[in-house]
Design an enzyme around this catalytic site. Sequence first.
Site, PDB file in Angstrom:
ATOM      1  N   ASN A  80       0.830  -1.211   0.000  1.00  0.00           N
ATOM      2  CA  ASN A  80       0.000   0.000   0.000  1.00  0.00           C
ATOM      3  C   ASN A  80       0.866   1.263   0.000  1.00  0.00           C
ATOM      4  O   ASN A  80       1.963   1.303   0.564  1.00  0.00           O
ATOM      5  CB  ASN A  80      -1.015   0.009   1.151  1.00  0.00           C
ATOM      6  CG  ASN A  80      -0.455  -0.287   2.520  1.00  0.00           C
ATOM      7  OD1 ASN A  80       0.563  -0.954   2.667  1.00  0.00           O
ATOM      8  ND2 ASN A  80      -1.124   0.214   3.543  1.00  0.00           N
TER       9      ASN A  80
ATOM     10  N   GLU B 204       0.234   5.087   0.848  1.00  0.00           N
ATOM     11  CA  GLU B 204      -0.669   6.127   1.353  1.00  0.00           C
ATOM     12  C   GLU B 204      -0.206   7.510   0.911  1.00  0.00           C
ATOM     13  O   GLU B 204       0.888   7.684   0.366  1.00  0.00           O
ATOM     14  CB  GLU B 204      -0.765   6.013   2.879  1.00  0.00           C
ATOM     15  CG  GLU B 204      -1.395   4.676   3.279  1.00  0.00           C
ATOM     16  CD  GLU B 204      -1.643   4.540   4.766  1.00  0.00           C
ATOM     17  OE1 GLU B 204      -1.145   5.366   5.559  1.00  0.00           O
ATOM     18  OE2 GLU B 204      -2.352   3.590   5.128  1.00  0.00           O
TER      19      GLU B 204
ATOM     20  N   CYS C 280     -10.119  -5.455   0.170  1.00  0.00           N
ATOM     21  CA  CYS C 280     -11.255  -4.533   0.284  1.00  0.00           C
ATOM     22  C   CYS C 280     -12.122  -4.640  -0.973  1.00  0.00           C
ATOM     23  O   CYS C 280     -11.729  -5.238  -1.978  1.00  0.00           O
ATOM     24  CB  CYS C 280     -10.773  -3.098   0.495  1.00  0.00           C
ATOM     25  SG  CYS C 280     -10.189  -2.267  -1.002  1.00  0.00           S
TER      26      CYS C 280
ATOM     27  N   GLU D 279      -3.070  -4.509  -3.264  1.00  0.00           N
ATOM     28  CA  GLU D 279      -3.520  -5.343  -4.381  1.00  0.00           C
ATOM     29  C   GLU D 279      -3.609  -4.522  -5.658  1.00  0.00           C
ATOM     30  O   GLU D 279      -3.272  -4.995  -6.754  1.00  0.00           O
ATOM     31  CB  GLU D 279      -4.897  -5.944  -4.080  1.00  0.00           C
ATOM     32  CG  GLU D 279      -4.964  -6.784  -2.818  1.00  0.00           C
ATOM     33  CD  GLU D 279      -5.347  -5.971  -1.578  1.00  0.00           C
ATOM     34  OE1 GLU D 279      -4.882  -4.825  -1.434  1.00  0.00           O
ATOM     35  OE2 GLU D 279      -6.115  -6.497  -0.761  1.00  0.00           O
TER      36      GLU D 279
HETATM   37  N1  THU Z   1      -5.405  -1.624   2.392  1.00  0.00           N
HETATM   38  C1  THU Z   1      -4.844  -2.359   1.400  1.00  0.00           C
HETATM   39  O1  THU Z   1      -3.716  -2.110   0.962  1.00  0.00           O
HETATM   40  N2  THU Z   1      -5.583  -3.379   0.861  1.00  0.00           N
HETATM   41  C2  THU Z   1      -6.821  -3.740   1.289  1.00  0.00           C
HETATM   42  O2  THU Z   1      -7.427  -4.611   0.691  1.00  0.00           O
HETATM   43  C3  THU Z   1      -7.393  -3.109   2.478  1.00  0.00           C
HETATM   44  C4  THU Z   1      -6.725  -1.867   2.942  1.00  0.00           C
HETATM   45  C5  THU Z   1      -4.638  -0.501   2.948  1.00  0.00           C
HETATM   46  C6  THU Z   1      -5.200   0.842   2.649  1.00  0.00           C
HETATM   47  C7  THU Z   1      -4.604   1.679   3.760  1.00  0.00           C
HETATM   48  O3  THU Z   1      -3.313   2.103   3.345  1.00  0.00           O
HETATM   49  C8  THU Z   1      -4.464   0.712   4.913  1.00  0.00           C
HETATM   50  O4  THU Z   1      -4.592  -0.600   4.357  1.00  0.00           O
HETATM   51  C9  THU Z   1      -5.515   0.884   6.001  1.00  0.00           C
HETATM   52  O5  THU Z   1      -6.793   0.870   5.468  1.00  0.00           O
END
Ligand code: THU
Length: 150
Positions: free
Chosen positions: A45, A47, A99, A58
Site C-alpha cells: 500500500n 498512502e 477490500c 492489491e
Molecule cells: N489496504 C490495502 O492495501 N488493501 C486492502 O485490501 C485493504 C486496505 C490498505 C489501505 C490503507 O493504506 C491501509 O490498508 C488501512 O486501510
Amino acid sequence: MTDTEATRLIAAAREAARHAHAPYSRFAVGAALLMTDGSIVTGANVENASYGLSLCAETVAIATASAAGRLREVVAVGVIGGAMDADGLATGTVPVSPCGRCRQVLNEAAQLGGRDLPVHCGAAQGDAVRSYRLSELLPDAFGPADLGIS
Ligand code: THU
C-alpha cells in the site's frame, strides 16, 4: 489451489509489506500475484498525505503487472496485512482479505485471463490462512465482458 501456492504467495506478500508507505494508518499490506510463468509480482500500500488518494497493495500489484503487459497472466493472489510495529513491520495473526475496491480491480485480471482466481488471505505473522476464489469474494461480478471486452 495448493498449500505450496498459498505459502509462497503469503511469504512474498509479507516481504512486499516491508515496503508499505503507510505512515497515516500504520497498517501495512502486501500483495503477491502468481503469474503463468511461475514468477511473482508484488505490491504494497502507498498512502498519501491527502488520505483518500491512498492506494491499496492489491491495486499496486495489479497496476505493476499491467504496466508490464501481464494483466492476463495472473493465476493466483496472496495478501497479508497488519498494524505496524515501531520498526514499521506488519504484525498480527488475523488474516486480511481484499477490500471491495481491490476485489473489483482483481476481477479485471481474472476475467481477462479467463480464471476464477484463488485468493489466499494471510496474516502478518503465524500460519492462519483463509483461501477463497475471487467469485466467492465478488459474486456475479461486473467486468470487461459486460462492455464487450475480452
Ligand atoms: N489496504 C490495502 O492495501 N488493501 C486492502 O485490501 C485493504 C486496505 C490498505 C489501505 C490503507 O493504506 C491501509 O490498508 C488501512 O486501510
